[in-house]
Structures are given as structure tokens and as C-alpha cells.
Design a protein around this motif. Sequence first.
Motif, PDB file in Angstrom:
ATOM      1  N   LYS A 180      49.307  32.682  48.266  1.00  0.00           N
ATOM      2  CA  LYS A 180      49.579  34.118  48.264  1.00  0.00           C
ATOM      3  C   LYS A 180      48.305  34.956  48.191  1.00  0.00           C
ATOM      4  O   LYS A 180      48.215  36.015  48.797  1.00  0.00           O
ATOM      5  CB  LYS A 180      50.472  34.474  47.076  1.00  0.00           C
ATOM      6  CG  LYS A 180      51.805  33.739  47.030  1.00  0.00           C
ATOM      7  CD  LYS A 180      52.859  34.409  47.884  1.00  0.00           C
ATOM      8  CE  LYS A 180      53.322  35.681  47.267  1.00  0.00           C
ATOM      9  NZ  LYS A 180      54.486  36.255  47.949  1.00  0.00           N
ATOM     10  N   ASN A 181      47.340  34.490  47.413  1.00  0.00           N
ATOM     11  CA  ASN A 181      46.152  35.303  47.151  1.00  0.00           C
ATOM     12  C   ASN A 181      44.951  34.403  46.879  1.00  0.00           C
ATOM     13  O   ASN A 181      44.753  33.938  45.751  1.00  0.00           O
ATOM     14  CB  ASN A 181      46.411  36.227  45.953  1.00  0.00           C
ATOM     15  CG  ASN A 181      45.308  37.251  45.763  1.00  0.00           C
ATOM     16  OD1 ASN A 181      44.222  37.122  46.326  1.00  0.00           O
ATOM     17  ND2 ASN A 181      45.575  38.271  44.985  1.00  0.00           N
ATOM     18  N   THR A 182      44.166  34.176  47.880  1.00  0.00           N
ATOM     19  CA  THR A 182      43.011  33.279  47.747  1.00  0.00           C
ATOM     20  C   THR A 182      41.842  33.936  47.008  1.00  0.00           C
ATOM     21  O   THR A 182      40.910  33.255  46.590  1.00  0.00           O
ATOM     22  CB  THR A 182      42.521  32.826  49.132  1.00  0.00           C
ATOM     23  OG1 THR A 182      42.207  33.987  49.923  1.00  0.00           O
ATOM     24  CG2 THR A 182      43.587  32.011  49.844  1.00  0.00           C
ATOM     25  N   ALA A 183      41.903  35.276  46.826  1.00  0.00           N
ATOM     26  CA  ALA A 183      40.786  35.976  46.178  1.00  0.00           C
ATOM     27  C   ALA A 183      40.854  35.899  44.658  1.00  0.00           C
ATOM     28  O   ALA A 183      39.863  36.175  43.974  1.00  0.00           O
ATOM     29  CB  ALA A 183      40.777  37.442  46.610  1.00  0.00           C
ATOM     30  N   THR A 184      41.989  35.520  44.104  1.00  0.00           N
ATOM     31  CA  THR A 184      42.135  35.459  42.650  1.00  0.00           C
ATOM     32  C   THR A 184      41.242  34.372  42.045  1.00  0.00           C
ATOM     33  O   THR A 184      41.218  33.238  42.519  1.00  0.00           O
ATOM     34  CB  THR A 184      43.600  35.171  42.261  1.00  0.00           C
ATOM     35  OG1 THR A 184      44.431  36.206  42.768  1.00  0.00           O
ATOM     36  CG2 THR A 184      43.763  35.106  40.752  1.00  0.00           C
ATOM     37  N   LYS A 185      40.508  34.729  41.003  1.00  0.00           N
ATOM     38  CA  LYS A 185      39.700  33.770  40.265  1.00  0.00           C
ATOM     39  C   LYS A 185      40.615  32.962  39.336  1.00  0.00           C
ATOM     40  O   LYS A 185      41.432  33.543  38.623  1.00  0.00           O
ATOM     41  CB  LYS A 185      38.622  34.474  39.447  1.00  0.00           C
ATOM     42  CG  LYS A 185      37.721  35.404  40.261  1.00  0.00           C
ATOM     43  CD  LYS A 185      36.901  34.642  41.284  1.00  0.00           C
ATOM     44  CE  LYS A 185      35.933  35.565  42.013  1.00  0.00           C
ATOM     45  NZ  LYS A 185      35.155  34.857  43.050  1.00  0.00           N
ATOM     46  N   GLN A 206      47.966  42.774  42.925  1.00  0.00           N
ATOM     47  CA  GLN A 206      46.579  42.314  42.762  1.00  0.00           C
ATOM     48  C   GLN A 206      46.458  41.532  41.461  1.00  0.00           C
ATOM     49  O   GLN A 206      46.894  41.987  40.408  1.00  0.00           O
ATOM     50  CB  GLN A 206      45.622  43.506  42.732  1.00  0.00           C
ATOM     51  CG  GLN A 206      44.189  43.150  42.360  1.00  0.00           C
ATOM     52  CD  GLN A 206      43.364  44.388  42.054  1.00  0.00           C
ATOM     53  OE1 GLN A 206      43.677  45.479  42.488  1.00  0.00           O
ATOM     54  NE2 GLN A 206      42.311  44.208  41.285  1.00  0.00           N
ATOM     55  N   ILE A 207      45.896  40.352  41.536  1.00  0.00           N
ATOM     56  CA  ILE A 207      45.567  39.571  40.339  1.00  0.00           C
ATOM     57  C   ILE A 207      44.095  39.197  40.453  1.00  0.00           C
ATOM     58  O   ILE A 207      43.696  38.486  41.377  1.00  0.00           O
ATOM     59  CB  ILE A 207      46.424  38.293  40.222  1.00  0.00           C
ATOM     60  CG1 ILE A 207      47.916  38.643  40.152  1.00  0.00           C
ATOM     61  CG2 ILE A 207      46.017  37.492  38.988  1.00  0.00           C
ATOM     62  CD1 ILE A 207      48.825  37.425  40.138  1.00  0.00           C
ATOM     63  N   ASP A 208      43.284  39.700  39.534  1.00  0.00           N
ATOM     64  CA  ASP A 208      41.850  39.440  39.600  1.00  0.00           C
ATOM     65  C   ASP A 208      41.490  38.080  39.016  1.00  0.00           C
ATOM     66  O   ASP A 208      40.597  37.403  39.521  1.00  0.00           O
ATOM     67  CB  ASP A 208      41.087  40.545  38.858  1.00  0.00           C
ATOM     68  CG  ASP A 208      41.281  41.904  39.513  1.00  0.00           C
ATOM     69  OD1 ASP A 208      40.707  42.119  40.588  1.00  0.00           O
ATOM     70  OD2 ASP A 208      42.024  42.725  38.959  1.00  0.00           O
ATOM     71  N   MET A 209      42.195  37.695  37.959  1.00  0.00           N
ATOM     72  CA  MET A 209      41.895  36.418  37.324  1.00  0.00           C
ATOM     73  C   MET A 209      43.166  35.843  36.706  1.00  0.00           C
ATOM     74  O   MET A 209      43.994  36.585  36.179  1.00  0.00           O
ATOM     75  CB  MET A 209      40.822  36.596  36.249  1.00  0.00           C
ATOM     76  CG  MET A 209      40.517  35.334  35.449  1.00  0.00           C
ATOM     77  SD  MET A 209      39.168  35.570  34.261  1.00  0.00           S
ATOM     78  CE  MET A 209      37.731  35.368  35.311  1.00  0.00           C
ATOM     79  N   MET A 210      43.302  34.515  36.802  1.00  0.00           N
ATOM     80  CA  MET A 210      44.431  33.845  36.178  1.00  0.00           C
ATOM     81  C   MET A 210      43.938  32.660  35.363  1.00  0.00           C
ATOM     82  O   MET A 210      43.163  31.837  35.856  1.00  0.00           O
ATOM     83  CB  MET A 210      45.445  33.377  37.228  1.00  0.00           C
ATOM     84  CG  MET A 210      46.649  32.643  36.623  1.00  0.00           C
ATOM     85  SD  MET A 210      47.874  32.137  37.853  1.00  0.00           S
ATOM     86  CE  MET A 210      48.729  33.682  38.123  1.00  0.00           C
TER      87      MET A 210
END
Length: 350
Positions: free
Chosen positions: A73-78, A48-52
Motif C-alpha cells: 500500500k505504501n512503500t514510503a513508510t519507515k 499517510q503513515i510516516d513510521m510504523m
Amino acid sequence: MYNIVIVEDESIELESLKRIISRCVENSVIHEASTGKKAIQLIDQLSQIDMMFVDINIPLPNGNQVIEYLKQKNTATKVIVTTANDDFEIVRHMLSLKVDDYLLKPIKQSILSDTIRKTLQVDEEAASATRKLRQNISELVNSCDYPRWHIFLFSILDAACMAWESGNDRSKTVTDVLELVQQHLVTLGDKYTSCRNKIANITQGIRQQGLSAGNYWRVMNGLLSISEDVFEQSFKQVSGDMDFVARAQFHIEKNILHNLTLDDIAAKAFVSPCYLSRAFKKSLGTGFSSYITNRKISMAKSLLQFSDLKVNTIALELSWQDANYFCRIFKKETGIAPSDYRRIASPEVC
């Protein structure tokens, strides 16, 4: 708990971002990458990556390529882009990648803080709860309060397992606490490196396998191992200020899965068995044997309710060599046989 990744190759900018993010989002774990390659490795490693935060002008793969890989990989990451370049074509391309914001360097602290809170929608109540957890962890470790530490740790585990049995996955509450422990150990130096690796392995195991009955004992045993590593170091720092009853409690918790005798613990506390027995009763209001029995019965209850270990296996793991004796002691202390306790507390395990 928020997982935040900073992709930045300038050390001064990196440290500035880390400092501001840490103040703005207290319940965060910050990961860093100085190249696009390291950023992609983190994307693959973290579940899980919440923000980059991504600097566009990093060594190849560049920031654009990192963002493109992340979005696959993860479209939900901000995603917050940081750059010193205000070229319109770059801005337009960033918008096509659906990044959440675009900040020009040097970034003002107030602007960065507002952007983080707006983008993550930081929960102030959760942040306050994290502050209290962080403080509790620090106080328990620094004061070497081993008994209260185990009560704290296993109450969190059991509460999460209770929710798990009800169909609510609260395993993240356990991994969040473990990450806070890991962060605290980082501040205490390299002597905790192996312990931090253990925490990372247990955290990964919980994320992969959850808190099922088949995984409970593995998690509990792992937490006991972590606790031993943490408090072995803590004991070295404060043992000179501990009275012998506290020393005895320390060695009881450290060896809670073993057969404990008054003579052995008295020797570790540097007093005579008779003197320790009298002082234990006076200080804690309970006898030495009763104290140990209560600690082990508490663990046995959790194992009966949340694990799939058989009753005789639980007895052996807690160093009651005779399962029948364990059953008699359990019934004496709780008023109910272990098998009946399991049937009532956790019928699905039966």
C-alpha cells in the motif's frame, strides 16, 4: 506533522513506546493497534503513515504479514521491527522486506530515540514551530480568548489558501493544526469527543478536496462549528473570572454569523446596553457596532478572496439581509466594492 503507528499487543511496551516517541517527535500523531487486524485497518484508513513500529509476534495476521500488506500500500513508510526474538532467520526475512531497522526488546530509550531521529530525519526547526503552535492553542483555549482564536485559526487557513491559489498545496498546514487541536482536546477529557469527531471529518474533507474555492466556505463553516464546541466548554470553566466586555466579545464570536444587537449581547453579558456601549469603546477603542462590522468585514474579505460564493450569498451568510446594504458597508470600510475587491484579490474566482 508525523503519523506514527505502533503495532504492539503488550500494554507496558505500548505505553513505553508512546511515551518515548512523544518526547522524541513532538509534532507527531500516534496511532496504536494491538492486533494485526487492527494494524491493517489503520493502514487502510490513514492516507499517510510516516513510521510504523511492528512487533513480529502479534496475533494474526502476524507482524510479517502486516509489513507485507503495508509495503503493497505504501512503500514510503519507515518500518521499525521490535521483537524479543533474535533468531537469524527472522532477521534475514526482515531484511528481505526492506524494513528500516530491527530492535531487540527490551529497547533502551537512547537507542530508540536515536533510531527515530535517524530514520525520520526529524526537522528540529519544524519541531520547534510545532511546540509554539501547541502552546498557543493551549493558551487560547484555556484562557477562553475566542476573538484571538478565530484570528489565529483563519489566518492559518487563509495563508494555506493563498499558497493553494499559487499552485502550492499547503493544506497540510491546516490539517496539522487541527490535529494539534485534537491532541489538546484529548487531554481535556471525554466531553470533547463529539468535537474531536468533527475535527476528524473536516481534516478528512481537506485531505480529499483540498482548499479549492468550492470547498472554502465548507471548511470555514466547519471551523466555526468546532470553535463553538471548544469555547462553550472553556467558557464554563473561566466565565466567573471574565469581565463583561470579555463576555460580550465571547458571545459576539459565538454568534458571528447571526444578526447581533447591542441589547442581545448586553443581556448575555449581564449589563445594561448603555453601560456596555460606553465600556466597549473605553476598553477596546472602538464602538460596539464598529467592532462587529470589522469582524464581519474581515470574514467577508476571506470569502470574497478564497470562496466561490456569490456576493449576495456572502451577505446572507453573514446576516446582512440586504445585499446592497452589505455592499455599501463594505465599500465604506474598505474603500472598494465587494465585486472589485474580489476581482483584484482573486481574479480566478470572478
